[in-house]
Design a protein around this motif. Structure first.
Motif, PDB file in Angstrom:
ATOM      1  N   ASP A   1     -11.618 -15.777 -58.803  1.00 26.74           N
ATOM      2  CA  ASP A   1     -11.135 -15.061 -57.604  1.00 26.74           C
ATOM      3  C   ASP A   1     -12.290 -14.359 -56.901  1.00 26.74           C
ATOM      4  OD1 ASP A   1      -8.555 -15.813 -58.248  1.00 26.74           O
ATOM      5  OD2 ASP A   1      -7.960 -13.851 -59.047  1.00 26.74           O
ATOM      6  N   MET A   2     -13.122 -13.641 -57.659  1.00 24.02           N
ATOM      7  CA  MET A   2     -14.201 -12.872 -57.006  1.00 24.02           C
ATOM      8  C   MET A   2     -15.337 -13.773 -56.515  1.00 24.02           C
ATOM      9  SD  MET A   2     -16.900 -12.599 -59.311  1.00 24.02           S
ATOM     10  CE  MET A   2     -17.752 -11.060 -59.125  1.00 24.02           C
ATOM     11  N   LEU A   3     -15.384 -15.012 -57.042  1.00 23.68           N
ATOM     12  CA  LEU A   3     -16.357 -15.998 -56.542  1.00 23.68           C
ATOM     13  C   LEU A   3     -15.757 -16.828 -55.403  1.00 23.68           C
ATOM     14  CD1 LEU A   3     -17.806 -17.353 -59.927  1.00 23.68           C
ATOM     15  CD2 LEU A   3     -18.902 -15.750 -58.343  1.00 23.68           C
ATOM     16  N   ASP A   4     -14.520 -16.499 -55.017  1.00 23.66           N
ATOM     17  CA  ASP A   4     -13.820 -17.173 -53.913  1.00 23.66           C
ATOM     18  C   ASP A   4     -13.616 -18.670 -54.182  1.00 23.66           C
ATOM     19  OD1 ASP A   4     -12.488 -16.983 -51.491  1.00 23.66           O
ATOM     20  OD2 ASP A   4     -14.228 -17.681 -50.344  1.00 23.66           O
ATOM     21  N   LEU A   5     -13.389 -19.003 -55.460  1.00 23.95           N
ATOM     22  CA  LEU A   5     -13.161 -20.415 -55.814  1.00 23.95           C
ATOM     23  C   LEU A   5     -11.675 -20.752 -55.842  1.00 23.95           C
ATOM     24  CD1 LEU A   5     -15.660 -20.731 -58.825  1.00 23.95           C
ATOM     25  CD2 LEU A   5     -15.955 -21.650 -56.522  1.00 23.95           C
ATOM     26  N   THR A   6     -10.828 -19.718 -56.011  1.00 21.85           N
ATOM     27  CA  THR A   6      -9.394 -19.963 -56.196  1.00 21.85           C
ATOM     28  C   THR A   6      -8.753 -20.323 -54.860  1.00 21.85           C
ATOM     29  OG1 THR A   6      -9.513 -18.226 -57.869  1.00 21.85           O
ATOM     30  CG2 THR A   6      -7.307 -18.973 -57.237  1.00 21.85           C
ATOM     31  N   PRO A   7      -8.070 -21.482 -54.797  1.00 21.45           N
ATOM     32  CA  PRO A   7      -7.444 -21.842 -53.521  1.00 21.45           C
ATOM     33  C   PRO A   7      -6.188 -20.992 -53.243  1.00 21.45           C
ATOM     34  CG  PRO A   7      -6.969 -23.515 -55.200  1.00 21.45           C
ATOM     35  CD  PRO A   7      -7.853 -22.488 -55.851  1.00 21.45           C
ATOM     36  N   GLY A   8      -5.782 -20.971 -51.994  1.00 20.42           N
ATOM     37  CA  GLY A   8      -4.523 -20.295 -51.641  1.00 20.42           C
ATOM     38  C   GLY A   8      -4.705 -18.832 -51.308  1.00 20.42           C
ATOM     39  N   ARG A   9      -3.569 -18.153 -51.194  1.00 17.84           N
ATOM     40  CA  ARG A   9      -3.552 -16.753 -50.778  1.00 17.84           C
ATOM     41  C   ARG A   9      -4.128 -15.865 -51.867  1.00 17.84           C
ATOM     42  NH1 ARG A   9       0.840 -13.829 -51.417  1.00 17.84           N
ATOM     43  NH2 ARG A   9       0.610 -11.751 -50.534  1.00 17.84           N
TER      44      ARG A   9
ATOM     45  N   ALA B   1      -4.689 -12.296 -53.903  1.00 17.27           N
ATOM     46  CA  ALA B   1      -4.000 -11.026 -54.179  1.00 17.27           C
ATOM     47  C   ALA B   1      -4.739  -9.902 -53.443  1.00 17.27           C
ATOM     48  CB  ALA B   1      -3.998 -10.762 -55.678  1.00 17.27           C
ATOM     49  N   ARG B   2      -3.999  -8.847 -53.103  1.00 14.69           N
ATOM     50  CA  ARG B   2      -4.561  -7.716 -52.347  1.00 14.69           C
ATOM     51  C   ARG B   2      -5.806  -7.112 -53.009  1.00 14.69           C
ATOM     52  NH1 ARG B   2      -2.202  -3.602 -48.948  1.00 14.69           N
ATOM     53  NH2 ARG B   2      -3.327  -1.665 -49.261  1.00 14.69           N
ATOM     54  N   PHE B   3      -5.817  -7.098 -54.351  1.00 20.99           N
ATOM     55  CA  PHE B   3      -6.899  -6.401 -55.062  1.00 20.99           C
ATOM     56  C   PHE B   3      -8.179  -7.244 -55.187  1.00 20.99           C
ATOM     57  CE2 PHE B   3      -3.933  -8.273 -58.144  1.00 20.99           C
ATOM     58  CZ  PHE B   3      -4.764  -9.157 -58.805  1.00 20.99           C
ATOM     59  N   VAL B   4      -8.116  -8.512 -54.771  1.00 19.32           N
ATOM     60  CA  VAL B   4      -9.287  -9.389 -54.942  1.00 19.32           C
ATOM     61  C   VAL B   4     -10.291  -9.175 -53.817  1.00 19.32           C
ATOM     62  CG1 VAL B   4     -10.074 -11.792 -54.946  1.00 19.32           C
ATOM     63  CG2 VAL B   4      -8.008 -11.164 -56.196  1.00 19.32           C
ATOM     64  N   LYS B   5     -11.561  -9.024 -54.187  1.00 17.84           N
ATOM     65  CA  LYS B   5     -12.628  -8.987 -53.189  1.00 17.84           C
ATOM     66  C   LYS B   5     -13.516 -10.213 -53.403  1.00 17.84           C
ATOM     67  CE  LYS B   5     -16.560  -6.391 -51.488  1.00 17.84           C
ATOM     68  NZ  LYS B   5     -17.229  -5.117 -51.310  1.00 17.84           N
ATOM     69  N   ASN B   6     -13.910 -10.835 -52.301  1.00 17.74           N
ATOM     70  CA  ASN B   6     -14.814 -11.980 -52.365  1.00 17.74           C
ATOM     71  C   ASN B   6     -16.261 -11.470 -52.456  1.00 17.74           C
ATOM     72  OD1 ASN B   6     -16.441 -14.164 -51.901  1.00 17.74           O
ATOM     73  ND2 ASN B   6     -15.556 -14.712 -49.913  1.00 17.74           N
TER      74      ASN B   6
END
Ligand code: KIV
Length: 264
Positions: free
Chosen positions: A217-225, A227-232
């Motif tokens: 998630d933090m590496l921006d690899l996860t597709p789709g919407r 979560a609010r708490f995730v930062k790229n």
């Protein structure tokens, strides 16, 4: 970084220094994470989603967790390795000991399990066998079918009070760490103050002792919407190593999570 132990994390809670945690599932990324100062690597059953492509963590097996824990242990330098006991693999004391022992033999330093009121006797027996435990409260993905979806937990007063009591009971039972997922900032703050063991948060505000994110998630690899708490963290950094270094810096200086990553 010197080898991180539970005592290291307890000292950080005591001194008020925040600590950083990230998931890893393989040797290469575990090495990046541990050499950039991440104190805790979680071999999360989120591997069901991000590695195996499943919709939930429920299909993940103990064999899967042992395989990925062994991979992470090979690449790790000095981080503390925590491995998830997967869905329905700790429903009684004997099963919890047997499966935790497999994870510890694969290279974990401790195990994480999800739940509240029914966990204390299991935690006590695991600790007696030399297996430290992190209890995961709030949004517990293994219980998605009971919770009715991936929603913020503890907004109602009775649920919030039950979670605070569970945290206190779990500490009394010998739990070494707590992890709070998707709970309001005020509840996370209250639980963090109510217990003397370190508390890790994800979507739980800035007042917990440590922070964790799913690495994909933090590496921006996860597709789709997201979560609010995730930062790229890749956006500014340009490389996975830089993204992890920036994450560690922002957790420690308190700039992550910011208000926009939190729930009220
Ligand atoms: O499995 C996992 O990655 C987790 C995190 C969401 C904390 O439990």
């Amino acid at each position: 970084m010197a080898k991180v132990t539970l005592q290291t994390l307890a000292a950080k809670k005591e001194s008020g220094e925040k600590f950083a945690c990230l998931t890893a599932y393989d040797s290469t990324f575990a090495n990046i994470v541990s050499t950039q100062g991440v104190e805790v690597i979680l071999v999360g059953d989120s591997l069901g989603n991000v590695v195996q492509g499943e919709d939930t963590t429920l299909p993940v097996t103990v064999d899967d967790m042992c395989y990925h824990t062994r991979c992470v242990a090979k690449g790790n330098e000095d981080s503390l390795i925590m491995a998830d006991l997967p869905f329905a693999s700790y429903h009684d004391v004997d099963q919890a000991i047997m499966n935790s022992a497999r994870l510890m033999r694969a290279g974990a330093d401790m195990v994480k399990l999800e739940g509240e009121g029914w966990l204390p006797p299991i935690v006590t027996r695991l600790r007696e066998q030399g297996i430290p435990v992190c209890a995961h409260l709030g949004l517990t993905p293994q219980f998605v079918n009971v919770l009715g979806g991936y929603k913020v937990q503890g907004r109602e007063v009775d649920r919030a009070n039950a979670m605070i009591q569970a945290a206190i009971d779990l500490e009394a039972a010998g739990t070494a760490l707590l992890l709070l997922e998707c709970v309001p900032v005020s509840l996370a703050r209250e639980i963090t103050r109510a217990v003397s063991i370190p508390v890790i948060g994800i979507g739980a505000g800035a007042d917990t002792d440590g922070q964790i994110l799913v690495s994909y998630d933090m590496l921006d690899l996860t597709p789709g919407r997201k979560a609010r708490f995730v930062k790229n963290f890749m956006e500014q950094a340009g490389s996975p190593r830089g993204a992890v270094a920036n994450y560690v810096k922002e957790v420690k200086d308190g700039s992550y999570p910011a208000k926009e990553h939190c729930f009220n």
